[in-house]
Design an enzyme around this catalytic site. Structure first.
Site, mmCIF file in Angstrom:
data_model
loop_
_atom_site.group_PDB
_atom_site.id
_atom_site.type_symbol
_atom_site.label_atom_id
_atom_site.label_comp_id
_atom_site.label_asym_id
_atom_site.label_seq_id
_atom_site.Cartn_x
_atom_site.Cartn_y
_atom_site.Cartn_z
ATOM 1 N N LYS A 22 0.835 -1.213 0.000
ATOM 2 C CA LYS A 22 0.000 0.000 0.000
ATOM 3 C C LYS A 22 0.864 1.255 0.000
ATOM 4 O O LYS A 22 0.686 2.138 -0.845
ATOM 5 C CB LYS A 22 -0.900 -0.005 1.237
ATOM 6 C CG LYS A 22 -1.583 1.328 1.491
ATOM 7 C CD LYS A 22 -2.505 1.281 2.695
ATOM 8 C CE LYS A 22 -1.861 1.620 4.009
ATOM 9 N NZ LYS A 22 -1.614 3.051 4.241
ATOM 10 N N ASN A 23 1.783 1.339 0.943
ATOM 11 C CA ASN A 23 2.511 2.607 1.101
ATOM 12 C C ASN A 23 3.466 2.884 -0.054
ATOM 13 O O ASN A 23 3.710 4.045 -0.390
ATOM 14 C CB ASN A 23 3.254 2.631 2.439
ATOM 15 C CG ASN A 23 2.279 2.788 3.600
ATOM 16 O OD1 ASN A 23 1.111 3.113 3.394
ATOM 17 N ND2 ASN A 23 2.759 2.534 4.804
ATOM 18 N N ARG A 93 -4.136 10.637 4.269
ATOM 19 C CA ARG A 93 -2.953 11.372 4.715
ATOM 20 C C ARG A 93 -1.901 11.446 3.596
ATOM 21 O O ARG A 93 -1.245 12.463 3.399
ATOM 22 C CB ARG A 93 -2.393 10.644 5.948
ATOM 23 C CG ARG A 93 -0.986 10.914 6.281
ATOM 24 C CD ARG A 93 -0.803 12.143 7.133
ATOM 25 N NE ARG A 93 0.598 12.433 7.315
ATOM 26 C CZ ARG A 93 1.058 13.509 7.898
ATOM 27 N NH1 ARG A 93 0.237 14.419 8.368
ATOM 28 N NH2 ARG A 93 2.352 13.699 8.014
ATOM 29 N N CYS A 117 -5.315 8.246 8.968
ATOM 30 C CA CYS A 117 -5.592 7.455 10.168
ATOM 31 C C CYS A 117 -5.473 8.297 11.425
ATOM 32 O O CYS A 117 -4.654 9.200 11.508
ATOM 33 C CB CYS A 117 -4.625 6.272 10.243
ATOM 34 S SG CYS A 117 -5.242 4.790 9.469
ATOM 35 N N ARG A 122 0.743 14.027 13.632
ATOM 36 C CA ARG A 122 1.270 13.944 12.263
ATOM 37 C C ARG A 122 1.493 15.303 11.597
ATOM 38 O O ARG A 122 0.828 15.654 10.620
ATOM 39 C CB ARG A 122 0.376 13.048 11.400
ATOM 40 C CG ARG A 122 0.207 11.694 12.025
ATOM 41 C CD ARG A 122 -0.527 10.741 11.139
ATOM 42 N NE ARG A 122 0.363 10.027 10.231
ATOM 43 C CZ ARG A 122 -0.007 8.955 9.546
ATOM 44 N NH1 ARG A 122 -1.210 8.494 9.636
ATOM 45 N NH2 ARG A 122 0.836 8.363 8.746
ATOM 46 N N PRO A 123 2.428 16.098 12.112
ATOM 47 C CA PRO A 123 2.720 17.395 11.493
ATOM 48 C C PRO A 123 3.421 17.228 10.145
ATOM 49 O O PRO A 123 3.818 16.129 9.781
ATOM 50 C CB PRO A 123 3.658 18.052 12.505
ATOM 51 C CG PRO A 123 4.285 16.936 13.255
ATOM 52 C CD PRO A 123 3.327 15.790 13.227
ATOM 53 N N ASP A 306 3.662 0.129 12.271
ATOM 54 C CA ASP A 306 2.475 -0.423 11.607
ATOM 55 C C ASP A 306 2.212 -1.887 11.971
ATOM 56 O O ASP A 306 1.188 -2.443 11.583
ATOM 57 C CB ASP A 306 2.606 -0.292 10.077
ATOM 58 C CG ASP A 306 2.354 1.130 9.607
ATOM 59 O OD1 ASP A 306 1.981 1.979 10.432
ATOM 60 O OD2 ASP A 306 2.536 1.400 8.402
ATOM 61 N N ARG A 398 -9.088 -0.079 3.992
ATOM 62 C CA ARG A 398 -8.124 0.902 3.486
ATOM 63 C C ARG A 398 -6.824 0.234 3.054
ATOM 64 O O ARG A 398 -6.162 0.707 2.141
ATOM 65 C CB ARG A 398 -7.770 1.916 4.582
ATOM 66 C CG ARG A 398 -8.896 2.814 4.965
ATOM 67 C CD ARG A 398 -8.435 3.813 5.980
ATOM 68 N NE ARG A 398 -7.409 4.668 5.379
ATOM 69 C CZ ARG A 398 -7.116 5.876 5.786
ATOM 70 N NH1 ARG A 398 -7.760 6.396 6.800
ATOM 71 N NH2 ARG A 398 -6.180 6.563 5.200
HETATM 72 C C1 UD1 Z 1 4.348 6.518 6.760
HETATM 73 C C2 UD1 Z 1 3.387 5.401 6.474
HETATM 74 C C3 UD1 Z 1 2.728 4.904 7.759
HETATM 75 C C4 UD1 Z 1 3.811 4.537 8.757
HETATM 76 C C5 UD1 Z 1 4.798 5.669 8.968
HETATM 77 C C6 UD1 Z 1 5.966 5.317 9.856
HETATM 78 C C7 UD1 Z 1 2.629 5.960 4.244
HETATM 79 C C8 UD1 Z 1 1.515 6.379 3.376
HETATM 80 N N1 UD1 Z 1 2.372 5.879 5.556
HETATM 81 O O1 UD1 Z 1 3.573 7.588 7.303
HETATM 82 O O2 UD1 Z 1 1.947 3.767 7.448
HETATM 83 O O3 UD1 Z 1 3.196 4.246 10.008
HETATM 84 O O4 UD1 Z 1 5.336 6.077 7.684
HETATM 85 O O5 UD1 Z 1 6.632 4.216 9.364
HETATM 86 O O6 UD1 Z 1 3.710 5.658 3.774
HETATM 87 N N2 UD1 Z 1 6.779 13.850 11.602
HETATM 88 C C9 UD1 Z 1 7.047 15.143 11.964
HETATM 89 N N3 UD1 Z 1 7.082 16.100 10.972
HETATM 90 C C10 UD1 Z 1 6.873 15.806 9.667
HETATM 91 C C11 UD1 Z 1 6.598 14.472 9.310
HETATM 92 C C12 UD1 Z 1 6.559 13.510 10.292
HETATM 93 O O7 UD1 Z 1 7.245 15.441 13.143
HETATM 94 O O8 UD1 Z 1 6.929 16.721 8.830
HETATM 95 C C13 UD1 Z 1 6.725 12.806 12.644
HETATM 96 C C14 UD1 Z 1 5.347 12.171 12.762
HETATM 97 O O9 UD1 Z 1 4.492 12.919 13.584
HETATM 98 C C15 UD1 Z 1 5.680 10.829 13.365
HETATM 99 C C16 UD1 Z 1 7.036 10.495 12.741
HETATM 100 O O10 UD1 Z 1 7.560 11.726 12.268
HETATM 101 O O11 UD1 Z 1 5.835 10.935 14.749
HETATM 102 C C17 UD1 Z 1 6.961 9.494 11.602
HETATM 103 O O12 UD1 Z 1 6.141 9.989 10.581
HETATM 104 P P1 UD1 Z 1 6.423 9.668 9.049
HETATM 105 O O13 UD1 Z 1 7.587 8.753 8.929
HETATM 106 O O14 UD1 Z 1 6.438 10.929 8.308
HETATM 107 O O15 UD1 Z 1 5.110 8.866 8.676
HETATM 108 P P2 UD1 Z 1 4.212 9.042 7.397
HETATM 109 O O16 UD1 Z 1 5.053 9.290 6.199
HETATM 110 O O17 UD1 Z 1 3.101 9.974 7.691
#
Ligand code: UD1
Length: 430
Positions: A22-23, A93, A117, A122-123, A306, A398
């Site tokens: 998926k991702n 997202r 989700c 998730r900033p 995950d 999803r």
């Molecule tokens: C992706 C995956 C999700 C997985 C996650 C972590 C997809 C579509 N989703 O989500 O399934 O659980 O990776 O492996 O690929 N963060 C910040 N600032 C930012 C971005 C992220 O502080 O600008 C923080 C988030 O709040 C979180 C951490 O970084 O605590 C990890 O987030 P991130 O790796 O970005 O996850 P996603 O890409 O949203």
């Protein structure tokens, strides 16, 4: 909303084929709009999140259709006719991954702040920092991220945290920037590597994906990748491994990359299950008693967040004390409340969950609060006495392709009860 009903007590045995990730598919679908020529993506799972992304990409004016099951044609021939509507963006997202591609190819993007989700704040600060570093001008106007750039310029970006999404967005944008971009402390997840491989197939020059330093030499345009196959879904595979162990069964997973599953395989072996690999297959067997294990979720190659809720479900019936520390998303323990309704003994304090294994879970009516929580409740239901009714099955849809059919193929008793329909045993099997 549909519910899933799981009748517990059936041991899982047999073979299951794992679908595309998926991702990886979501990110690659976004990257495909950077191509000036059509591309066919293979091994794409036909799941709800992918359908939402297909609609988003279509709303830009792209031609997107299923050529055959699992194979998706994508072509955006020119500038977007309009930007995706909030109603679609808020469902996913990962819609934020359109920002980098649109900005790089067309010099502008307007995307509502996405939803997704319900697992934490998730900033997007790291996405913004990276894109701004490449020369984009970003602002937030009435909930819409407005990004502009004439031509992006290569730069050096240090990520405070190896965010998957930020790494992907910056990597995609940098492919069409002038000069070299270096991403330091980049995410190393297999989905990032798959995206880099796809970009390189389109003629990009990305090196180092899978390590914490990714270097990208910008090129003038992308295209020429006729077909690209998405990697198998390590989280779907891991969910089946845990379901097999939870029912003390014996399952062969086909179409997997065992290396991607090593963080889970190692923990399952530590708990006393047998896990072995042969080519693109993994064999899982749990005959004897299991021991408790401690888990800390970490960026890859650490234990994936995950897989954490599904692991919690398994550990809830392993005698002894297991401790889980969730380091990635602060809201990822919401499933504990549901598992407790089934008789689990779990204490949550901030980012730590302490699980005292109980002998048996009891079937109950529970609620999926997000995708992986839903998968965890399915595993709990497989182990429980009696029937478990999982509300909000839409969350599970999803991210899992044909979950019920695949589980039934392994001997589980799982069926779907459309909203409002009687869900006792004997309900119509769908
Ligand atoms: C992706 C995956 C999700 C997985 C996650 C972590 C997809 C579509 N989703 O989500 O399934 O659980 O990776 O492996 O690929 N963060 C910040 N600032 C930012 C971005 C992220 O502080 O600008 C923080 C988030 O709040 C979180 C951490 O970084 O605590 C990890 O987030 P991130 O790796 O970005 O996850 P996603 O890409 O949203």
């Amino acid at each position: 909303m549909d519910r899933l009903v799981v009748a517990g007590g059936h041991v899982l045995r047999g073979r299951v084929t794992i679908s595309g990730a998926k991702n990886a598919a979501l990110a690659i679908l976004c990257a495909a709009i950077m191509s000036e020529e059509p591309v066919v993506l293979e091994n794409v799972p036909d799941i709800r999140d992918v359908r939402v992304m297909v609609d988003l990409v279509r709303s830009l004016g792209a031609e997107v259709y299923w050529v055959s099951p699992g194979n998706l044609y994508v072509y955006l021939s020119g500038p977007p006719v309009e930007m995706p509507p909030y109603q679609q963006v808020k469902q996913l997202r990962a819609s934020n991954l359109l920002l980098g591609p649109l900005l790089a190819r067309f010099g502008w993007a307007e995307i509502s702040l996405p939803g997704g989700c319900n697992i934490g704040v998730r900033p997007m600060d790291l996405h913004f920092k990276g894109l701004a570093g490449l020369g984009a001008r970003l602002s937030l106007e009435r909930g819409v991220i407005v990004a502009r750039a004439s031509r992006l310029e290569g730069t050096r970006i240090y990520l405070d945290f190896p965010s998957v999404g930020a790494t992907e967005n910056i990597m995609m944008a940098a492919c069409l920037a002038r000069g070299q971009t270096v991403i330091e402390n980049a995410a190393k997840e297999p989905e990032v590597v798959d995206l880099a491989n796809f970009l390189n197939c389109l003629g990009a020059r990305v090196r180092g994906a899978g390590t914490d330093i990714i270097k990208i030499e910008g090129v003038a345009s992308l295209g020429g990748c006729r077909r690209y196959g998405v990697i198998p879904d390590r989280i779907e595979a891991g969910t089946f491994m845990l379901a097999a162990v939870a029912t003390r069964g014996e399952v062969v997973l086909e179409n997997v990359i065992p290396r991607h599953l090593e963080p889970l395989s190692a923990k399952l072996r530590e708990a006393g299950a047998e896990v072995w690999e042969e080519g693109d297959r993994i064999f899982v067997r749990a005959a004897g008693p299991l021991s408790p294990v401690d888990i800390k979720t970490m960026p890859f190659p650490g234990f994936p967040t995950d897989m954490q809720p599904q692991m919690m479900a398994l550990l809830s019936t392993v005698p002894g004390t297991s401790v889980i520390v969730e380091n990635i998303f602060e809201n990822r323990f919401r499933v504990a409340e549901e598992l407790k309704r089934m008789g689990a003994n779990i204490k949550v304090e901030g980012r730590v969950a302490v699980i005292e294994g109980v002998e048996k879970l009891q079937g109950a009516t529970v609620r999926a609060t997000d995708l992986r929580a839903g998968a965890a409740l399915v595993i709990a239901g497989l182990m429980a006495e009696g029937e478990t009714h999982i509300e909000n099955a839409v969350y599970i849809d999803r991210g899992y392709f044909n979950l019920e059919e695949k589980l039934r193929g392994l001997g589980a008793a799982v069926w779907r009860a459309p909203a409002g329909q009687e869900t006792d045993t004997g309900a119509v099997l769908l």
